[in-house]
Write a protein that holds these residues in place. Sequence first.
Motif, short mmCIF file in Angstrom:
data_model
loop_
_atom_site.label_atom_id
_atom_site.label_comp_id
_atom_site.label_asym_id
_atom_site.label_seq_id
_atom_site.Cartn_x
_atom_site.Cartn_y
_atom_site.Cartn_z
N ALA A 166 0.80 -1.15 -0.14
CA ALA A 166 0.20 -0.11 0.16
C ALA A 166 0.97 1.14 0.01
O ALA A 166 2.06 1.08 0.73
CB ALA A 166 -0.99 0.01 1.17
N GLY A 167 0.48 2.14 -0.78
CA GLY A 167 1.25 3.49 -0.71
C GLY A 167 1.99 3.48 -2.14
O GLY A 167 1.67 2.68 -3.25
N PHE A 168 3.01 4.56 -2.25
CA PHE A 168 3.69 4.80 -3.68
C PHE A 168 5.12 4.57 -3.76
O PHE A 168 5.51 4.03 -4.67
CB PHE A 168 3.29 6.17 -4.09
N ASP A 169 5.67 4.84 -2.38
CA ASP A 169 7.09 5.00 -2.47
C ASP A 169 7.70 3.41 -2.50
O ASP A 169 8.85 3.35 -3.15
CB ASP A 169 7.74 5.56 -1.21
N ALA A 170 7.15 2.33 -1.71
CA ALA A 170 7.75 1.06 -1.95
C ALA A 170 7.93 0.41 -3.26
O ALA A 170 8.86 0.15 -3.69
CB ALA A 170 7.39 0.14 -0.88
N PRO A 171 6.55 0.46 -3.79
CA PRO A 171 6.59 -0.05 -5.31
C PRO A 171 7.75 0.78 -6.25
O PRO A 171 8.21 0.15 -7.09
CB PRO A 171 4.92 0.08 -5.71
N LEU A 172 7.49 2.20 -6.06
CA LEU A 172 8.48 2.83 -7.09
C LEU A 172 9.91 2.58 -6.61
O LEU A 172 10.59 2.60 -7.65
CB LEU A 172 8.08 4.41 -6.40
N ALA A 173 10.23 2.23 -5.41
CA ALA A 173 11.45 1.86 -5.08
C ALA A 173 12.10 0.52 -5.86
O ALA A 173 13.22 0.25 -6.35
CB ALA A 173 11.84 1.65 -3.58
N GLY A 174 11.07 -0.52 -5.83
CA GLY A 174 11.22 -1.66 -6.47
C GLY A 174 11.33 -1.62 -7.92
O GLY A 174 12.21 -2.10 -8.78
N ALA A 175 10.54 -0.72 -8.73
CA ALA A 175 10.52 -0.20 -10.18
C ALA A 175 12.04 0.33 -10.59
O ALA A 175 12.71 -0.07 -11.52
CB ALA A 175 9.57 0.58 -10.46
N MET A 176 12.32 1.04 -9.65
CA MET A 176 13.45 2.05 -9.83
C MET A 176 14.63 1.25 -9.61
O MET A 176 15.72 1.16 -10.48
CB MET A 176 13.57 3.26 -9.15
N ALA A 177 14.70 0.07 -8.76
CA ALA A 177 15.97 -0.94 -8.57
C ALA A 177 16.00 -1.70 -9.84
O ALA A 177 16.93 -2.02 -10.55
CB ALA A 177 15.69 -1.45 -7.24
N PHE A 178 14.89 -1.99 -10.24
CA PHE A 178 14.77 -2.89 -11.69
C PHE A 178 15.39 -2.13 -12.53
O PHE A 178 15.99 -2.62 -13.68
CB PHE A 178 13.39 -3.40 -11.86
N LEU A 179 14.70 -0.91 -13.04
CA LEU A 179 15.26 -0.01 -14.13
C LEU A 179 17.13 -0.03 -13.75
O LEU A 179 17.79 0.19 -14.88
CB LEU A 179 14.63 1.29 -13.93
N GLY A 180 17.40 0.46 -12.68
CA GLY A 180 18.91 0.31 -12.46
C GLY A 180 19.54 -0.87 -12.68
O GLY A 180 20.67 -0.83 -13.32
N HIS A 181 19.05 -1.97 -12.67
CA HIS A 181 19.74 -3.22 -13.04
C HIS A 181 19.34 -3.24 -14.41
O HIS A 181 20.59 -3.78 -14.95
CB HIS A 181 18.60 -4.16 -12.33
N LEU A 182 18.68 -2.70 -15.29
CA LEU A 182 18.60 -3.02 -16.72
C LEU A 182 19.40 -1.87 -17.26
O LEU A 182 20.11 -2.04 -18.47
CB LEU A 182 17.09 -2.85 -17.33
N TYR A 183 19.36 -0.90 -16.63
CA TYR A 183 19.91 0.25 -17.37
C TYR A 183 21.02 0.98 -16.33
O TYR A 183 20.64 2.07 -15.96
CB TYR A 183 19.22 1.48 -18.00
N PRO A 184 22.19 0.45 -15.93
CA PRO A 184 22.85 0.80 -14.85
C PRO A 184 23.49 2.03 -15.23
O PRO A 184 24.14 2.40 -16.47
CB PRO A 184 24.03 -0.36 -14.54
N VAL A 185 23.90 2.96 -14.10
CA VAL A 185 24.50 4.29 -14.63
C VAL A 185 26.02 3.98 -14.40
O VAL A 185 26.59 4.87 -15.12
CB VAL A 185 24.13 5.26 -13.50
N PHE A 186 26.38 2.79 -13.88
CA PHE A 186 28.04 2.84 -13.72
C PHE A 186 28.38 1.92 -14.83
O PHE A 186 27.91 0.94 -15.26
CB PHE A 186 28.25 1.77 -12.56
#
Length: 101
Positions: A81-101
């Motif tokens: 429930a809420g917005f921040d936790a699902p957003l964190a999961g999605a952003m971690a997934f995006l970071g995995h697919l398109y890493p900045v490093f």
Amino acid sequence: MQTILIALAAYLLGSISFAVLVSRLMNLPDPHSYGSHNPGATNVLRTGNRLAAALTLIGDAGKGALAVGLTVLYTGESATAGFDAPLAGAMAFLGHLYPVF
């Protein structure tokens, strides 16, 4: 502002490549240099080192769970429930697919 910081931190956490880290720690070749040239558990398994592949898989899966878990701990909201936790999961997934490093 809190949501933006959570999203950024989760993306950076997701960008960590456990295939590269595990390979360096176990003196294996860089996963970018053989097989599919993608850093991942399957490519690390091509070295024949099952432990390294398992550690890579656990690390890659764990960074998403860690991003969500830390967000839940920090914000006090439920993981479903809420917005921040699902957003964190999605952003971690995006970071995995398109890493900045």
